[in-house]
Design a protein around this motif. Structure first.
Motif, PDB file in Angstrom:
ATOM      1  N   LYS A  44       0.959  -1.509  -0.045  1.00 55.55           N
ATOM      2  CA  LYS A  44      -0.008  -0.170   0.104  1.00 55.55           C
ATOM      3  C   LYS A  44       0.483   1.386   0.179  1.00 55.55           C
ATOM      4  N   GLY A  45       2.195   0.977   0.033  1.00 54.01           N
ATOM      5  CA  GLY A  45       3.238   1.944  -0.205  1.00 54.01           C
ATOM      6  C   GLY A  45       3.042   2.824   1.628  1.00 54.01           C
ATOM      7  N   VAL A  46       2.754   1.886   2.522  1.00 49.74           N
ATOM      8  CA  VAL A  46       2.876   3.362   3.839  1.00 49.74           C
ATOM      9  C   VAL A  46       4.282   3.291   4.283  1.00 49.74           C
ATOM     10  N   SER A  47       4.680   4.882   4.740  1.00 48.09           N
ATOM     11  CA  SER A  47       5.444   4.983   4.686  1.00 48.09           C
ATOM     12  C   SER A  47       5.772   4.914   6.786  1.00 48.09           C
ATOM     13  N   VAL A  48       6.721   4.008   6.568  1.00 52.56           N
ATOM     14  CA  VAL A  48       7.120   3.596   8.641  1.00 52.56           C
ATOM     15  C   VAL A  48       8.001   4.541   9.245  1.00 52.56           C
ATOM     16  N   ILE A  96      10.243  -1.079   2.482  1.00 52.06           N
ATOM     17  CA  ILE A  96       9.455   0.004   2.648  1.00 52.06           C
ATOM     18  C   ILE A  96      10.147   1.285   3.407  1.00 52.06           C
ATOM     19  N   ASN A  97       9.239   2.394   3.216  1.00 50.01           N
ATOM     20  CA  ASN A  97      10.608   3.305   3.263  1.00 50.01           C
ATOM     21  C   ASN A  97      10.016   4.077   4.876  1.00 50.01           C
ATOM     22  N   VAL A  98      10.965   3.830   5.595  1.00 53.39           N
ATOM     23  CA  VAL A  98      11.500   4.074   7.013  1.00 53.39           C
ATOM     24  C   VAL A  98      11.845   5.506   6.643  1.00 53.39           C
ATOM     25  N   ALA A  99      11.299   6.347   7.492  1.00 53.70           N
ATOM     26  CA  ALA A  99      11.863   8.143   8.084  1.00 53.70           C
ATOM     27  C   ALA A  99      12.282   8.192  10.099  1.00 53.70           C
ATOM     28  N   LEU A 100      12.328   8.893   9.972  1.00 49.96           N
ATOM     29  CA  LEU A 100      13.662   8.832  11.483  1.00 49.96           C
ATOM     30  C   LEU A 100      12.050  10.269  11.941  1.00 49.96           C
ATOM     31  N   GLY A 101      12.384   9.647  13.394  1.00 50.25           N
ATOM     32  CA  GLY A 101      11.881  10.668  14.017  1.00 50.25           C
ATOM     33  C   GLY A 101      11.976  10.352  15.836  1.00 50.25           C
ATOM     34  N   THR A 102      11.656  11.981  16.527  1.00 48.45           N
ATOM     35  CA  THR A 102      12.887  11.975  17.644  1.00 48.45           C
ATOM     36  C   THR A 102      11.273  10.995  18.545  1.00 48.45           C
ATOM     37  N   ASP A 103      10.029  11.649  18.335  1.00 46.90           N
ATOM     38  CA  ASP A 103       8.428  11.224  18.340  1.00 46.90           C
ATOM     39  C   ASP A 103       8.618  12.736  19.745  1.00 46.90           C
ATOM     40  N   GLY A 104       7.453  12.764  20.283  1.00 46.11           N
ATOM     41  CA  GLY A 104       7.286  14.433  21.886  1.00 46.11           C
ATOM     42  C   GLY A 104       8.719  14.293  22.282  1.00 46.11           C
TER      43      GLY A 104
END
Lengths: 321, 321
Positions: free
Chosen positions: A264-268, A293-301
């Motif tokens: 479905k092309g959902v990114s993580v 799968i496209n995996v991106a990076l985040g800090t979260d809150g």
């Protein structure tokens, strides 16, 4: 205004992340007009010497809850469910709009200081979209949806109304720097009738979904008990992945969930610090990348991190996997 | 030279880590002569305004291999045994003494810049004890022992001779700022006859042992196969914990190993970043603390980290456990 940055090492965003040494970068207004190792011949209003410095593309923090800088350090050492329901929600209930605005400004400053130029935020209308506009940053902002109260229709819930108003008022504003996403907080905080209304609204606008998904084992397992489906399967059955979507955490995705996301092309969005701090587990990132799968990076809150430092997030992701 | 630091927040190293706000700290020569919230009446040669800054005790990095700053980033993504034998040792074999000295200086500067004032280093005589003396830092330095060659006695091995000379020449020098420890690199790199000679020499001097111990499952399990004992039990049977000892990593300690360490007063150095980067595992730190074992913190060498930042090490330790 034309500016020349000279004697810089420049990280070029090509496939091999090559670095040009002792190179030149010219800016004309708000556009980069030249990158190269030969000095451009134009006249410049300002010339800046970057000797010993690296110029690189700005960083993108793909999952954040900015105003939670105000809750930094709160509930340390608790697992997610206890952290969220016993410490975070009770404090957030008492935050005023002015306090949340102040938190937004602080988070923006902290991100800019750390080289972040764009972010995806999940908070609410108080997130202060105007401040994002002022800051010059890019952002995808959203108003998360939780279950409507039992005595109201989903359409009557103040969160749904705010989400719709938020989209109408702010989507594609500030020269396109601010986009509004649709958001369901998570399976464990949103019932089916509410989720359906939001998803239909989103698909009608070909919107973009920002969601917490399979963050903890408890969430993943209880969803299977409740619906006979994993969170990914359940949201898919409601049409949540028909337009465009990105899911934060995804620590407990099953193999068939990953296959669904790939198809479905959902990114993580991977949040390694938060997943360790809240004892959620280790996301199967190498496997997801191998599957395409496209995996991106985040800090979260910042309250589950405790900062918004993307370099630290890259470092921790690299030593975990 | 008398210096007054005024308007500082001061982290007092008491049990509760209290912070004095807007306080004063006076230095007379190389001693702190006053800490308090009332301004001292003395005359000072220099007064420094610390508004908005925190004064706190310096940090202690309890397990490091300083000159390995030169190998930063080498062998990334390899597990320990492959990282060590296939990439690190072959490069180290070709490093000149001058290069290792340069690496020592760089590591000292990096530690000072990060607030570290004291460290325990495991490298060798080329570690440049003189540079430590010049720097003003405190350090426990050592020459690690590996198995002697089969055709020589342990006493004939150059490493053993260097370890003994190193102790005689440098122990308790630079006003006591430099101490020399004894060191066996690890069970998997040192045979029994060599270990016995070093341990006897150490115990004759009531020396302090610095050792890698149960860092990987492979090391722990192969020691049991070889000796019928865990690394902790085997070294204990050789008398290694009779004087004073601290063991780095200790990821795979058994419960009875921990009980042994508690009883013998062996300290453990936790290296969370290194343990993750080299996929060694997660040390049972909460359990060790509950049992009353003294657990310290270290970065390990910069090539298995990739830096010497103790704040990052504290952060990562706190989000893991």
């Amino acid at each position: 205004m034309k500016i020349l940055f000279k004697n810089a090492d420049i990280l070029v965003r090509d496939e091999k992340f090559n670095v040009l040494s002792n190179a030149f970068l010219a800016v004309d207004g708000d556009k980069i007009s030249y990158i190269g190792t030969e000095e451009p011949k134009d006249e410049f209003d300002e010339i800046k010497d970057m000797s010993g410095k690296l110029l690189m593309p700005g960083l993108i923090n793909c999952h954040n809850h900015c105003p939670m800088v105000l809750l930094r350090g709160i509930g340390s050492d608790l697992p997610l469910q206890q952290w969220l329901f016993d410490t975070v929600f009770p404090i957030e209930d008492r935050l005023t709009d002015d306090e949340i605005k102040a938190g937004s400004y602080l988070a923006l400053l902290e991100m800019i200081a750390g080289g972040t130029v764009s972010f995806s935020d999940m908070y609410g209308p108080q997130m202060n979209v105007e401040a994002v506009g002022e800051s010059g940053m890019k952002a995808n902002v959203t108003r998360p949806i939780l279950s409507a109260e039992p005595n109201e229709t989903p359409e009557q819930s103040y969160r749904m109304r705010e989400a719709i108003e938020h989209y109408e008022k702010y989507n594609n504003t500030f020269n396109g720097r601010v986009l509004i996403d649709y958001c369901i907080h998570a399976e464990y905080t949103c019932d089916e009738r509410t989720a359906r209304v939001l998803i239909d609204e989103m698909n009608a606008h070909n919107g973009n979904l920002h969601i917490h998904l399979s963050e903890t084992k408890k969430e993943h397992d209880e969803c299977i008990l409740r619906h006979g489906k994993t969170p990914a399967e359940w949201f898919d059955s409601l049409g949540a992945f028909e337009s465009s979507a990105f899911a934060a955490h995804c620590v407990w995705l099953s193999e068939s969930d990953m296959e669904l996301f790939r198809r479905k092309g959902v990114s993580v969005v991977h949040n390694p610090t938060s997943n360790m701090k809240l004892a959620s587990g280790f996301a199967p990132v190498p496997k997801m990348l191998d599957m395409g799968i496209n995996v991106a990076l985040g800090t979260d809150g910042p309250s589950s991190n405790n900062n918004l430092d993307m370099f630290e997030e890259m470092h921790i992701a690299s030593i975990i996997h």
